[in-house]
Enzyme design. Structure first.
Site, PDB file in Angstrom:
ATOM      1  N   CYS A 108      -4.622   3.839   8.662  1.00  9.09           N
ATOM      2  CA  CYS A 108      -5.878   3.823   9.410  1.00  9.09           C
ATOM      3  C   CYS A 108      -6.663   2.524   9.282  1.00  9.09           C
ATOM      4  O   CYS A 108      -7.362   2.140  10.211  1.00  9.09           O
ATOM      5  CB  CYS A 108      -6.743   5.011   9.014  1.00  9.09           C
ATOM      6  SG  CYS A 108      -7.262   5.039   7.283  1.00  9.09           S
ATOM      7  N   CYS A 140      -4.653   7.929  -0.820  1.00  7.54           N
ATOM      8  CA  CYS A 140      -5.761   8.561  -0.107  1.00  7.54           C
ATOM      9  C   CYS A 140      -5.733  10.071  -0.316  1.00  7.54           C
ATOM     10  O   CYS A 140      -6.766  10.691  -0.586  1.00  7.54           O
ATOM     11  CB  CYS A 140      -5.676   8.221   1.378  1.00  7.54           C
ATOM     12  SG  CYS A 140      -7.038   8.887   2.359  1.00  7.54           S
TER      13      CYS A 140
END
Length: 382
Positions: A219, A122
């Site tokens: 997440c 990410c």
């Protein structure tokens, strides 16, 4: 004859040669206390701050889940901080990019028997590539984040160093930051000695997130249940198979290889044996979980690919580099010899064998006895 005079412009706190008011900074805001403090501090110093929050996924129940770094609540919190401090804030829809660059690879890696680290991907592919490009389009002079890592100027340009607070250091997750990205990035929290300092700054600015707890999970993985996410992304992926001892004995049946990782001991469902057994290998093709004694987990030679080198000279300039390496985020660096095989591949010899070295994890290079990060690569199978 009048001598020419050179104008020497003082550097601001971000190391740029212009006053803060003329320096535009895009702050990547997750909605947590760290990035909120970065934005508030820079605004208070007089910088032209623009806050940007990424909408990365919409995962049903996960969207409202507390403690997940990209949830809807966090976007709301980031917006409130921006309103209170008086700087513009934008939410960018990066869902498709995040799915393609991070979530899909996460699923494929697990199905291949690896143990991926999606937070690194990410940072590498979304925050420090796509968002950084957006920051440039907004005519920013730099981009700041709330990561705990230091960017220090060295004789050959900016260097990456571990955070001043070892317990907060995030260098393992940022090893793939490139030299070009490092020129543009700033990490204002890297020099703080503790998280208490960060929260004190948040209270000083009256931020609503001052006492917000840190996010713990990935997440898009609610409750840390990796297997449930994989099964949702790849229906039918959790096919049962055999649990096999390294000596060939079939000890039982498992619920799917995706439920297991190298080094795992608990939850194997094969009690009643004299010796404790650990997962030593995953044979995805045969749908087998291979178990054995703890001694078999010890690894001395670690093959690495996808190397990002942050040393001052070419990676292949030497036949070997005496460095320290970290093979999991939760472990301290250990001394090793890094031998380049090409610009992007290496063989790492650990001077003291490590247990549970798993394909898909990162192997991060450090200065032995120092704080500098020399990059790293991805652990592959032998």
């Amino acid at each position: 004859m009048a001598s020419a005079t050179l104008e020497v412009r003082a550097l601001n706190s971000l190391g740029l040669p212009k006053p803060p008011a003329q320096t535009r900074v895009v702050v990547a805001m997750s909605g947590g206390v760290d990035s909120s403090v970065v934005a508030a501090e820079l605004k208070a110093e007089g910088y032209d701050v623009i806050g940007v929050t990424l909408q990365l996924y919409d995962h049903g129940a996960a969207l409202a889940k507390k403690g997940a770094c990209c949830a809807g609540r966090d976007i709301h919190d980031a917006r409130r901080v921006a309103e209170a401090m008086g700087f513009p804030h934008y939410v960018l829809d990066y869902e498709s990019r995040f799915r393609d660059a991070v979530i899909e690879e996460f699923a494929e890696s697990y199905l291949a028997g690896a143990t991926p680290v999606p937070c690194i991907r990410c940072n590498e592919r979304v925050k420090f590539r796509d968002l950084l490009e957006t920051a440039r389009e907004l005519e920013a002079d730099c981009m700041a984040t709330g990561h705990y890592i230091r960017r220090l100027e060295g004789p050959a340009g900016p260097e990456l160093h571990m955070a001043a607070d070892p317990s907060r250091d995030q260098s393992y997750f940022l090893f793939s930051t490139t030299r070009e990205q490092l020129e543009f990035l700033r990490f204002p929290l890297g020099g703080l000695k503790s998280k208490d300092e960060t929260r004190a700054l948040a209270r000083k600015h009256g931020l609503v997130v001052a006492d917000k707890p840190d996010s713990q999970d990935i997440c898009f993985v609610p409750n840390g249940n990796y297997a449930a996410v994989i099964e949702k992304l790849r229906p039918g992926a959790a096919e049962p198979g055999e649990i096999v001892h390294v000596d060939g004995r079939v000890l039982g049946e498992h619920r799917g290889v995706i439920h297991y990782t190298v080094g795992q001991r608990r939850g194997l469902g094969i009690g009643g044996l004299e010796e404790p057994l650990y997962v030593v290998r995953l044979d995805v093709d045969a749908r087998r979980v291979i178990v054995g004694p703890r001694a078999l987990l010890a690894t001395r030679t670690v093959p690495v690919e996808g190397v990002n080198w942050l040393g001052d000279g070419p990676f292949t300039a030497r036949s070997e580099w005496p460095l320290s390496v970290r093979v999991r985020s939760t472990r301290p660096p250990v001394e090793a010899i890094v031998r380049p095989l090409s610009e992007t591949r290496a063989e790492v010899e650990l001077l003291t064998p490590e247990e549970g070295v798993a394909p898909g994890q990162a192997c991060v290079f450090y200065e032995t006895g120092g704080s500098r990060v020399f990059g790293g690569g991805w652990i592959t199978r032998h």
